[in-house]
Design a protein around this motif. Sequence first.
Motif, short mmCIF file in Angstrom:
data_model
loop_
_atom_site.label_atom_id
_atom_site.label_comp_id
_atom_site.label_asym_id
_atom_site.label_seq_id
_atom_site.Cartn_x
_atom_site.Cartn_y
_atom_site.Cartn_z
N TYR A 100 -5.10 3.48 -6.20
CA TYR A 100 -6.07 3.51 -5.12
C TYR A 100 -5.33 3.57 -3.78
O TYR A 100 -4.10 3.41 -3.72
N ARG A 101 -6.08 3.79 -2.72
CA ARG A 101 -5.44 3.83 -1.41
C ARG A 101 -4.81 2.49 -1.06
O ARG A 101 -3.87 2.42 -0.27
N SER A 102 -5.34 1.40 -1.65
CA SER A 102 -4.78 0.08 -1.37
C SER A 102 -3.49 -0.16 -2.13
O SER A 102 -2.84 -1.19 -1.91
N GLY A 103 -3.10 0.73 -3.03
CA GLY A 103 -1.90 0.56 -3.82
C GLY A 103 -2.15 -0.03 -5.18
O GLY A 103 -1.24 -0.10 -6.01
N ARG B 44 0.85 -1.20 0.00
CA ARG B 44 0.00 0.00 0.00
C ARG B 44 0.89 1.24 0.00
O ARG B 44 1.95 1.26 0.63
N PRO B 45 0.44 2.32 -0.69
CA PRO B 45 1.22 3.56 -0.63
C PRO B 45 1.06 4.22 0.74
O PRO B 45 -0.04 4.39 1.25
N MET B 46 2.16 4.59 1.31
CA MET B 46 2.16 5.23 2.62
C MET B 46 2.12 6.75 2.42
O MET B 46 2.96 7.31 1.72
N PHE B 47 1.12 7.44 2.99
CA PHE B 47 0.97 8.87 2.85
C PHE B 47 1.69 9.56 4.01
O PHE B 47 1.39 9.30 5.19
#
Length: 939
Positions: A811-814, A749-752
């Motif tokens: 997406y937020r899930s990557g 997942r992308p880390m913000f």
Amino acid sequence: MAAPANAEQTQLQDMESDEAKVEEREMDSDEEEDEDGMRVENSDEEEEDSSEDEKENEAEIQRLEEQLSINAFDYNCHVDLIKLLKQEGELVRLRKARQKMSELFPLTEEIWLDWLKDEIRLTEEESNREQVYELFERAIKDYICPEIWLEYAQYSIGGMGSPGGIDKVRSIFERAVTAVGLHMTKGQSVWEAYREFENAILSTLQPPPGKVPRNEEQELIKTQLERIHTLFRRQLAIPLMDMEATYAEYEEWSEHGVPEAVAHQYKKALQQMEKCKPLEEALLVAEPPKLAEYQAYIDFELKVGDPARIQITFERALAENCLVPDMWSKCTKYLDRQLKVKDLVLSTHERAVRNCPWTMSLWKSYLLALERHGADHHTVSDVFEKALNAGFIQATDYVEIWQVYLDYLRRRVDFSKESSKELEELREAFSRCLDYMKQDVEERFGESGDPSCVVMQIWARIEALHCKNMQKARELWDNIMTKGNSKYANMWLEYYNLERSYGDSVHCRKALHRAVQCTTDYPEHVCDVLLTFERVEGSLEDWDTAVQKTESRMNRINEQRAKAAEKEANQARQEEERVEQRRKVKAEKKVLKKDQRGAGEKRKAEQEDQDEWNKDSGPKRRRGNVDGTTDEYMETETGLFGRNAPRTKPSAGLKKAPPGHGDAAEKQNDDKSELRDDCCSVFISNLAFTLQEPEATLKALFESCGSIAQVRPIFGHRGVFRGYCYVQFESPASVTEALKLDRRELEGRPMFVSPCVDKNKNPDFKIFKYNTSLEKHKIFISGLPLSCTKEQLEEICKQQGTVKDVRLVTYRSGRPKGLAYVEFADETQASQAVLKMDGVEIEGHKISVAISNPPRRSVNEKPGSSRPVTDMMPRQNYGSRGKGRTQLSLLPRSLHRQAAGVGKVENGTAAEKMEGTANTTGEPRTLSNSDFAKMLLNK
């Protein structure tokens, strides 16, 4: 006397018994007559019922035949008609119905077997066996079915007595083991039937016991034994289920045992069978259509690489998934690229389009395969005409199938000749294609399917390049521009490039001047091309004319853009106002509901206080005097002032919170506020809830940014990680390094990563770091394959200019969305990329490219900001429930009276006294007895 009496008695009894027997016989005969009558009645009823059923079935048969006359491609209607005709025994009509269905569709294994068995019963004469053979040949072409092959071979055994009958049976068996002998579960039955046939021939060659065979007979017996040995060896070399039993049978049959080479081949096949056994078991337990299981089987065989086993696995999958176009496409693609056997390839393509005629890609592959294997022109044309009548579901499918056929016709033309029959046929085909798109396709779909006029562009290029006929090419481009394409810059540049390559500078200049006047999407680029052209080839007069036209055009464009931007801004502002208004109404309703709940609780508390007062003091009440003293009095039934006694609203300041409530929370917040330092902290979000040991994981990840003071992961009330946390560093300089890790992937997942900012103190702080307005140096790409990486896209875009940055949208899930932003060095490179990359295919996906112009983000009210000026506008009073269908109020009447009393104060003294109940800080104060007395006296 006793004896005669007994004799008479006996005689009487005998007579009675005889009478009883007669009566019984008469009753039995009557019952039999009744039963016979009932049988006659039942038979009559059955005949009536059967006649009614026959009438109903005949009516249904006629209805189905009429429906098929209207729509011959109704598959279910064909099946129902065949069932009814078979039920009625209409053999002649049944044969015709099966014949019509087989001409349009490939028949299933069950339908073929029923048809074959019926024909075998009807054609017992030897002269009619050839008709059944022809029917078998048609049946084995539809699907590779072991049962049909076995039925074919067994039927051929019945004709082995005719001249050449044995050789024909052997030929059919050889074809059968070649076609289905590798079938893991059903191939063994074909091999066993073949061996039984050869053993039966061997038994006929054996001489009777005691008789010595002649030399010729011994040679025949030896040859037959060798045939059976060969069959055993061939079967044992193939991985089949239950092959152990075949090996044991061979050991028992062979006089000299199993040869070592055969045993080695058997062990090798047995090992391969063990590898395939889990896949076969998965197919046995799976529910139809078993697509996933068959795909896994095909992938396994593709890795092994045996073409024959790959083909039989595809055939098994297609037999159960004959209406799945993707399976046919995979099979035909493998045959085209690997086996390349003409008969096998073309027959599979033909079966594919018969099973899935609505799939354009299968027809396209079929036409290419026909051309690849040298089919005659008549065959290719017939297949193309069938494709046009197949009934595609999209208008673009017709455009693509026409392009395939036109490409085929173009490759047939010898352009070294000035005119030829093939060239005229090509031009006629182009004209017919345009008419077909305009009439048939547009009438059916409401569009031609070719908005960019690709077919006409190809025709124009062929006329210009091969036929040297620029006049015809210009006529075609004039038609292209009149179909709504004159506003697109890329269309004008295509025409300009055609004139540049095969025309002259005069027509190039005309094309560019028209492009400047008509283009609306990228006028800057067209103007630049015109000015560049005049720099290279134009005179000073041409240059001045070009500059004047481009400047006037750009002035008009800028004015139009300004008006459009103003209109868009007004619409956005109106939308924001509507959103804000809806938010205010929602907030007011929420506050009103909260006040109603609070009023109900307050009234309940007052009632409890009143009950407690009455319990403690009984009927006595105290009245405050003017001098501050109190008098006791006895309350009457209606109270001191009767039923209309005034009631005073208790002050909100009198209600105190329970002692000690909130101390722990305040202490905890105070402790955390001492530890926290927002200047040295970053906020991490979009983490996986399943992240193990988030504190240790994030500490290890951010250690490279600087010394970490603390990591504060946020957990729910049940101890579950909430997916976000705070990381505090020792130095503010570390925050800058930490922000560079934004969107770093962590566990898929992308880390913000964002600054830790209090929005109440900094309401104007902007978290979204990307621009939301028009960016002419950046392009937006959609339709990318999900497997496309940042490096691959950057490599593709480098061909158009200098790439500064590539960002894939996820997406937020990557998981990727198939979208991307690519930033170039300047606007010219971005415009060039849009023109050249729009519509390009990447891994089978057609992408769309445009200048980046993200939609306007909605502006919500910022925390801590003051209320807008519109809040000061007078608001219509809708009552206690707001603006609703009914103004029925659920507020207690006592609160209504208090509110009305306060709102209707007109007396100056009373108003001043009421205002005097508040202290200088604005908080209400406690009323004394004298205040109550003054209020009562004024009343």
